[in-house]
Scaffold this motif. Structure first.
Motif, PDB file in Angstrom:
ATOM      1  N   CYS A  60       0.640  -1.156   0.033  1.00 27.57           N
ATOM      2  CA  CYS A  60       0.081  -0.044  -0.055  1.00 27.57           C
ATOM      3  C   CYS A  60       0.919   1.266  -0.138  1.00 27.57           C
ATOM      4  O   CYS A  60       0.459   2.353  -0.543  1.00 27.57           O
ATOM      5  CB  CYS A  60      -0.915  -0.078   1.025  1.00 27.57           C
ATOM      6  SG  CYS A  60      -2.006   1.087   1.271  1.00 27.57           S
ATOM      7  N   ALA A  61       1.986   1.396   0.725  1.00 25.20           N
ATOM      8  CA  ALA A  61       2.881   2.233   0.920  1.00 25.20           C
ATOM      9  C   ALA A  61       3.580   2.488  -0.605  1.00 25.20           C
ATOM     10  O   ALA A  61       3.771   3.720  -0.945  1.00 25.20           O
ATOM     11  CB  ALA A  61       3.852   2.031   1.880  1.00 25.20           C
ATOM     12  N   ILE A  62       3.945   1.396  -1.178  1.00 26.24           N
ATOM     13  CA  ILE A  62       4.748   1.354  -2.282  1.00 26.24           C
ATOM     14  C   ILE A  62       3.566   2.036  -3.195  1.00 26.24           C
ATOM     15  O   ILE A  62       4.031   2.966  -4.179  1.00 26.24           O
ATOM     16  CB  ILE A  62       5.068   0.176  -2.818  1.00 26.24           C
ATOM     17  CG1 ILE A  62       6.119  -0.659  -1.955  1.00 26.24           C
ATOM     18  CG2 ILE A  62       5.713   0.447  -4.332  1.00 26.24           C
ATOM     19  CD1 ILE A  62       6.623  -1.769  -2.216  1.00 26.24           C
ATOM     20  N   ARG A  63       2.485   1.836  -3.269  1.00 24.43           N
ATOM     21  CA  ARG A  63       1.351   2.167  -4.311  1.00 24.43           C
ATOM     22  C   ARG A  63       1.058   3.604  -4.120  1.00 24.43           C
ATOM     23  O   ARG A  63       0.903   4.504  -5.081  1.00 24.43           O
ATOM     24  CB  ARG A  63      -0.054   1.226  -4.230  1.00 24.43           C
ATOM     25  CG  ARG A  63       0.038  -0.090  -4.268  1.00 24.43           C
ATOM     26  CD  ARG A  63      -0.059  -0.223  -6.111  1.00 24.43           C
ATOM     27  NE  ARG A  63       0.086  -1.651  -6.445  1.00 24.43           N
ATOM     28  CZ  ARG A  63      -1.085  -2.240  -6.372  1.00 24.43           C
ATOM     29  NH1 ARG A  63      -2.318  -1.704  -6.521  1.00 24.43           N
ATOM     30  NH2 ARG A  63      -1.101  -3.645  -6.935  1.00 24.43           N
ATOM     31  N   LEU A  64       1.046   3.971  -2.892  1.00 25.10           N
ATOM     32  CA  LEU A  64       0.709   5.540  -2.709  1.00 25.10           C
ATOM     33  C   LEU A  64       1.973   6.341  -3.052  1.00 25.10           C
ATOM     34  O   LEU A  64       1.921   7.239  -3.480  1.00 25.10           O
ATOM     35  CB  LEU A  64       0.630   5.731  -1.016  1.00 25.10           C
ATOM     36  CG  LEU A  64      -0.433   5.328  -0.313  1.00 25.10           C
ATOM     37  CD1 LEU A  64      -0.525   5.505   1.151  1.00 25.10           C
ATOM     38  CD2 LEU A  64      -1.756   5.676  -1.179  1.00 25.10           C
ATOM     39  N   ALA A  65       3.075   6.056  -2.988  1.00 23.08           N
ATOM     40  CA  ALA A  65       4.421   6.696  -3.369  1.00 23.08           C
ATOM     41  C   ALA A  65       4.610   6.778  -4.768  1.00 23.08           C
ATOM     42  O   ALA A  65       4.810   7.640  -5.335  1.00 23.08           O
ATOM     43  CB  ALA A  65       5.478   6.142  -2.664  1.00 23.08           C
ATOM     44  N   TYR A  86       9.510   5.448   2.660  1.00 28.81           N
ATOM     45  CA  TYR A  86       8.483   6.486   2.118  1.00 28.81           C
ATOM     46  C   TYR A  86       8.082   7.514   2.802  1.00 28.81           C
ATOM     47  O   TYR A  86       6.961   7.784   3.331  1.00 28.81           O
ATOM     48  CB  TYR A  86       7.262   6.063   1.125  1.00 28.81           C
ATOM     49  CG  TYR A  86       7.650   4.882   0.055  1.00 28.81           C
ATOM     50  CD1 TYR A  86       8.255   5.364  -0.952  1.00 28.81           C
ATOM     51  CD2 TYR A  86       7.511   3.627   0.438  1.00 28.81           C
ATOM     52  CE1 TYR A  86       8.566   4.405  -1.836  1.00 28.81           C
ATOM     53  CE2 TYR A  86       7.801   2.640  -0.646  1.00 28.81           C
ATOM     54  CZ  TYR A  86       8.662   2.956  -1.828  1.00 28.81           C
ATOM     55  OH  TYR A  86       8.829   2.197  -2.768  1.00 28.81           O
ATOM     56  N   PRO A  87       9.066   8.436   3.190  1.00 25.04           N
ATOM     57  CA  PRO A  87       8.816   9.450   4.280  1.00 25.04           C
ATOM     58  C   PRO A  87       7.716  10.663   3.852  1.00 25.04           C
ATOM     59  O   PRO A  87       7.146  11.516   4.687  1.00 25.04           O
ATOM     60  CB  PRO A  87      10.184  10.419   4.548  1.00 25.04           C
ATOM     61  CG  PRO A  87      10.904  10.020   3.213  1.00 25.04           C
ATOM     62  CD  PRO A  87      10.384   8.672   2.975  1.00 25.04           C
ATOM     63  N   THR A  88       7.373  10.935   2.536  1.00 22.04           N
ATOM     64  CA  THR A  88       6.702  11.753   2.134  1.00 22.04           C
ATOM     65  C   THR A  88       5.059  11.360   2.244  1.00 22.04           C
ATOM     66  O   THR A  88       4.136  12.223   2.012  1.00 22.04           O
ATOM     67  CB  THR A  88       6.811  11.830   0.630  1.00 22.04           C
ATOM     68  OG1 THR A  88       6.529  10.591  -0.227  1.00 22.04           O
ATOM     69  CG2 THR A  88       8.088  12.422   0.118  1.00 22.04           C
ATOM     70  N   LYS A 291      -0.310  10.231  -0.044  1.00 24.22           N
ATOM     71  CA  LYS A 291       0.983  10.720  -0.380  1.00 24.22           C
ATOM     72  C   LYS A 291       0.699  12.352  -0.270  1.00 24.22           C
ATOM     73  O   LYS A 291      -0.278  12.879  -0.208  1.00 24.22           O
ATOM     74  CB  LYS A 291       1.013  10.688  -1.815  1.00 24.22           C
ATOM     75  CG  LYS A 291       2.690  10.699  -2.300  1.00 24.22           C
ATOM     76  CD  LYS A 291       2.587  10.371  -3.915  1.00 24.22           C
ATOM     77  CE  LYS A 291       4.059  10.938  -4.360  1.00 24.22           C
ATOM     78  NZ  LYS A 291       4.297  10.527  -5.825  1.00 24.22           N
ATOM     79  N   LYS A 292       1.895  13.009   0.092  1.00 24.50           N
ATOM     80  CA  LYS A 292       2.294  14.291   0.546  1.00 24.50           C
ATOM     81  C   LYS A 292       1.369  15.035  -0.729  1.00 24.50           C
ATOM     82  O   LYS A 292       0.739  16.320  -0.417  1.00 24.50           O
ATOM     83  CB  LYS A 292       3.628  14.836   0.522  1.00 24.50           C
ATOM     84  CG  LYS A 292       3.671  16.317   1.194  1.00 24.50           C
ATOM     85  CD  LYS A 292       5.320  16.525   1.141  1.00 24.50           C
ATOM     86  CE  LYS A 292       5.433  18.029   1.773  1.00 24.50           C
ATOM     87  NZ  LYS A 292       5.499  18.756   0.873  1.00 24.50           N
ATOM     88  N   MET A 339       4.886  11.487   8.798  1.00 24.85           N
ATOM     89  CA  MET A 339       4.727  10.334   9.823  1.00 24.85           C
ATOM     90  C   MET A 339       5.578  10.167  11.030  1.00 24.85           C
ATOM     91  O   MET A 339       5.119   9.814  12.305  1.00 24.85           O
ATOM     92  CB  MET A 339       5.158   8.914   8.879  1.00 24.85           C
ATOM     93  CG  MET A 339       4.043   8.742   7.835  1.00 24.85           C
ATOM     94  SD  MET A 339       4.079   6.965   7.017  1.00 24.85           S
ATOM     95  CE  MET A 339       5.696   7.471   5.957  1.00 24.85           C
ATOM     96  N   VAL A 340       6.810  10.862  10.822  1.00 24.18           N
ATOM     97  CA  VAL A 340       7.802  10.769  11.911  1.00 24.18           C
ATOM     98  C   VAL A 340       7.257  11.596  13.015  1.00 24.18           C
ATOM     99  O   VAL A 340       7.226  11.193  14.371  1.00 24.18           O
ATOM    100  CB  VAL A 340       9.260  11.225  11.401  1.00 24.18           C
ATOM    101  CG1 VAL A 340      10.128  11.381  12.643  1.00 24.18           C
ATOM    102  CG2 VAL A 340       9.692  10.318  10.474  1.00 24.18           C
ATOM    103  N   THR A 341       6.588  12.947  12.800  1.00 17.65           N
ATOM    104  CA  THR A 341       6.130  13.649  13.737  1.00 17.65           C
ATOM    105  C   THR A 341       5.008  13.180  14.431  1.00 17.65           C
ATOM    106  O   THR A 341       4.942  13.184  15.619  1.00 17.65           O
ATOM    107  CB  THR A 341       5.777  15.161  13.130  1.00 17.65           C
ATOM    108  OG1 THR A 341       6.820  15.624  12.427  1.00 17.65           O
ATOM    109  CG2 THR A 341       5.260  16.186  14.208  1.00 17.65           C
TER     110      THR A 341
END
Length: 723
Positions: A60-65, A86-88, A291-292, A339-341
């Motif tokens: 899912c993360a790969i698809r979003l990116a 994928y930090p964005t 995604k951002k 995501m980190v925040t």
């Protein structure tokens, strides 16, 4: 002119019909969390959302990116995995449980101690050391426990640094350090993923079960709420002086009891009546993430609020609501945060800072995609608290991995069972764990003869193979070994450990791809033997005996072509690799293991007809280094427990399934689980039996070598001058 008017009218109608849709948004839908029926329901009516089916949250993360999906649902653990790659990706809505809408976190962990323990006048930063020999009440480890090892062990690892002893397993270093620090404890459940190891640890360190209601079984009487209430009862009765549990259970069981206090990370304390108590781990809620660019430049947030605003009536909106808000409530994340925040509001994000004993497990991979999946899995195990850590090292081929393992440059690889013989005999490797194979996808080896034009079968049994030719898919493969075992146990060849020599004496020739290849044999067969066992391979357009595509008779289909061309009288093949519709089964007949021809043509067989029915793959590594091998076994079993086929559990990445659309990376997709070498499963026993004679030969060689060295030493002793 009339045609132009019609076109304008049609365009106007279409514009009117689709005017309600600014765009269609794609929701990535993991197979094990969003059903196919629900995805179909999203397509009803004038829908504005469709499903993009994915294997797991990693995909899912790969698809979003990549822009192939627009938004998805992630747990905190899945975010912790995805942000590294994928930090964005941005969280846009928080999803809180309907019964806990006022709680800022999914759960919070706390340490509770008796108030009188803080009467001792020591600075707060030294108070944690006052826990030494105080007794520890832990909720325990269980299949129903939804906390992973990272969370369950967070407190004990924070207050007590593990003392590492060489040549001792990581888990024993951990348990011994806990015993040395806390003195006694109740730490229920499985300490190790392998039962025999767990039993031995509990026998050796009974102090860590001494505070339990039943020290013999290392358990609490009160097993409700995953052991948290049992741990609080252990604390309340004075058995232990500190309990590490979920905040919600403290509030439920102890309330504002002034006899106890919260213990903070810096050694300070707070009364239980504190509105915002100090915690050790705070787990953020699941989120809707995008995604951002989608989060910031499209009206997705506004649309989601509109679509799910009560009352929800449209069929597709009802389906979307069941996916997002079945037992949860959306809360807007007003701040544009990474995501980190988001994650760091409650827990450590830098997982690499976690210390442990033991070496890193170096996993050998053989492609870019496999290395990428390996890196995702390594990160996932880190987040789960699985130790030792995993690192990924890419090689050019399976054989290069074998060499690298043998030379201690890497540690493990999962191999097709076809390479089990070569891994053992050529590279000196051994099984770390077996991969259980799905029942209908076991490795089935059959012997096949061409159907003659008349009833005159040249080969009616295995005795008839004397001075005839056999086509093998590959030298040292599971087909080769199954044939050797069959004719050896029937007394048709000797019990010699030199299989090529015995087979060359039995047959007049063969096609055995790879027998001249250095990858397949560090001590090559003699020229006359290898030449004889390659004699059926060459033809007009091919002179190769290689184990690759340059040899037209390489592989299972190549072996079938070999007998179809009349180059051999019998082919040894893996059934699953030829039953795909490309080969006419009516042109062949199976020679069964019992020595008789099958009644009918075709590839129908049972376990009594097949030469072998075994598992499809295994994890292999070096034979020596016992303690590290145990570390690897326990780490992989724990990994399998969380990322394999586990009931009612979301997996951030599926270790057996596809990764970004590609199968058979790290593990074969035929795998259903990992099991120890003591497994009594029928297909595993059959696989081990295939290698029983190989192991005897290996042990015999070692004994012979040892005896030779002993004789030489005795001779040297007698030759030395006497002083």
């Amino acid at each position: 002119m009339r045609n132009i008017v019609w076109v304008i009218l049609l365009v106007a109608c279409a514009t009117h019909t689709f005017a309600h849709v600014d765009r269609i948004y794609r929701l990535c839908a993991p197979f094990d969390t969003i059903s196919e029926d629900t995805c179909y329901a999203l397509q009803k009516g004038e829908n504005e959302v469709i499903c993009s089916r994915v294997e797991d949250s990693a995909e899912c993360a790969i698809r979003l990116a990549s822009g192939d999906a627009d938004f998805g649902i992630f747990t905190a653990e899945e975010l912790l995995l995805a942000y590294k790659f994928y930090p964005t990706i941005r969280p846009i809505f928080q999803l809180r449980h309907r019964d806990k809408q006022q709680e800022s976190f999914e759960f919070e962990t706390v340490a509770v101690i008796p108030a009188d323990l803080t009467q001792i006048s020591v600075p707060p930063h030294e108070r944690l050391q006052n826990l030494r020999n105080s007794g520890f009440c832990h909720p325990g480890f269980s299949k129903s426990q939804w906390w992973n090892d990272y969370i369950l062990k967070y407190f004990e690892r924070s207050v007590n640094r593990i003392q590492c002893q060489e040549n001792v397993t990581l888990i024993e270093n951990e348990v011994r350090s806990l015993r040395n620090f806390f003195g006694k404890a109740c730490r229920p459940g499985d300490w190790a993923a392998e039962k025999s190891v767990d039993t031995e640890l509990k026998r050796k360190y009974p102090q860590l079960c001494a505070l339990c209601d039943d020290p013999t079984t290392c358990s609490y009487k009160n097993e409700l709420n995953h052991g948290h209430l049992g741990a609080l009862e252990c604390l309340a009765r004075g058995s232990g002086k500190v309990a590490y549990v979920a905040l919600s259970y403290v509030q439920q069981y102890l309330g504002r009891n002034e006899s106890f206090q919260f213990l903070c990370k810096d050694g300070s304390v707070m009364p239980l009546s504190t509105i915002n108590p100090c915690t050790w781990v705070r787990q953020p809620w699941s989120v809707i993430a995008a995604k951002k660019e989608i989060a910031e430049t499209t009206p997705l947030k506004t649309k989601l609020s509109e679509w799910l605003r009560p009352p929800v009536r449209d069929d597709w909106k009802i389906a979307l609501n069941s996916i997002i808000q079945e037992d949860k409530q959306m809360f807007n994340i007003t701040e544009n945060m990474s995501m980190v925040t988001y994650l760091s509001t409650g827990r450590d994000v830098d997982l690499t800072a976690t210390e442990s004993c033991g070496r890193t497990i170096r996993w050998c991979t053989i492609s870019d995609m496999e290395t990428t999946k390996c890196n995702w899995v390594a990160r996932a195990t880190l987040a789960l608290g699985v130790a030792p850590k995993i690192s990924c090292v890419q090689a050019e081929s399976t054989f290069q991995c074998f060499r690298d393992i043998a030379d201690d440059r890497v540690d493990v690889i999962t191999i097709d069972s076809n390479y089990g013989y070569l891994a053992r005999t050529v590279y000196g490797l051994s099984t770390i764990l077996y991969s259980e194979t799905e029942m209908d996808r076991n490795s089935v080896i059959i012997a096949v003869v061409p159907e003659p034009n008349d009833d005159n079968y040249p080969v009616k049994n295995f005795q008839d193979l004397k001075n005839r030719k056999v086509c093998f898919p590959e030298y040292g493969g599971i087909g080769w070994l199954s044939f050797v075992n069959t004719v050896r146990t029937r007394g048709l060849i000797s019990d010699s450990c030199d299989y090529p020599k015995s087979i060359s004496k039995f047959l007049s020739g063969a096609c055995t791809p790879g027998i001249k290849d250095i990858d397949h044999s560090r001590t090559r067969a003699t020229t006359d033997i290898s030449t004889k066992l390659c004699s059926a391979c060459p033809n007009e357009s091919n002179t190769s005996c290689a184990a690759n595509e340059t040899n037209h008779y390489y592989g299972d289909k190549g072996a079938m072509q070999c007998i179809s061309d009349g180059k051999g009288d019998l082919a040894i093949v893996e059934a699953g690799n030829i039953i795909d519709g490309t080969i006419d089964p009516n042109m062949f007949r199976i020679l069964c293991k019992n020595g008789s021809l099958a009644r009918n043509t075709g590839f129908k067989y049972d376990e009594f007809c097949a030469l072998s029915v075994t598992i499809d793959s295994e994890v292999v590594g070096r034979k020596n280094d016992t303690s590290f091998k145990t570390d690897i076994v326990l780490a992989l079993l724990k990994m399998e427990d969380w990322l394999g086929y586990r009931v009612n559990t979301r997996r951030p990445i599926h270790i057996y399934g596809k990764f970004n659309g590609t199968l058979d990376l790290l593990f074969k997709d035929t795998s259903s689980g990992l099991v120890s070498t003591s497994s009594q499963k029928k297909s595993i026993i059959a696989y081990k039996e295939l290698f029983s004679h190989v192991e005897e030969c290996s042990n015999g060689s070692l004994i012979a070598t040892a005896n030779f060295i002993f004789v030489v030493l005795i001779a040297l002793y007698h030759l030395l001058p006497v002083h």
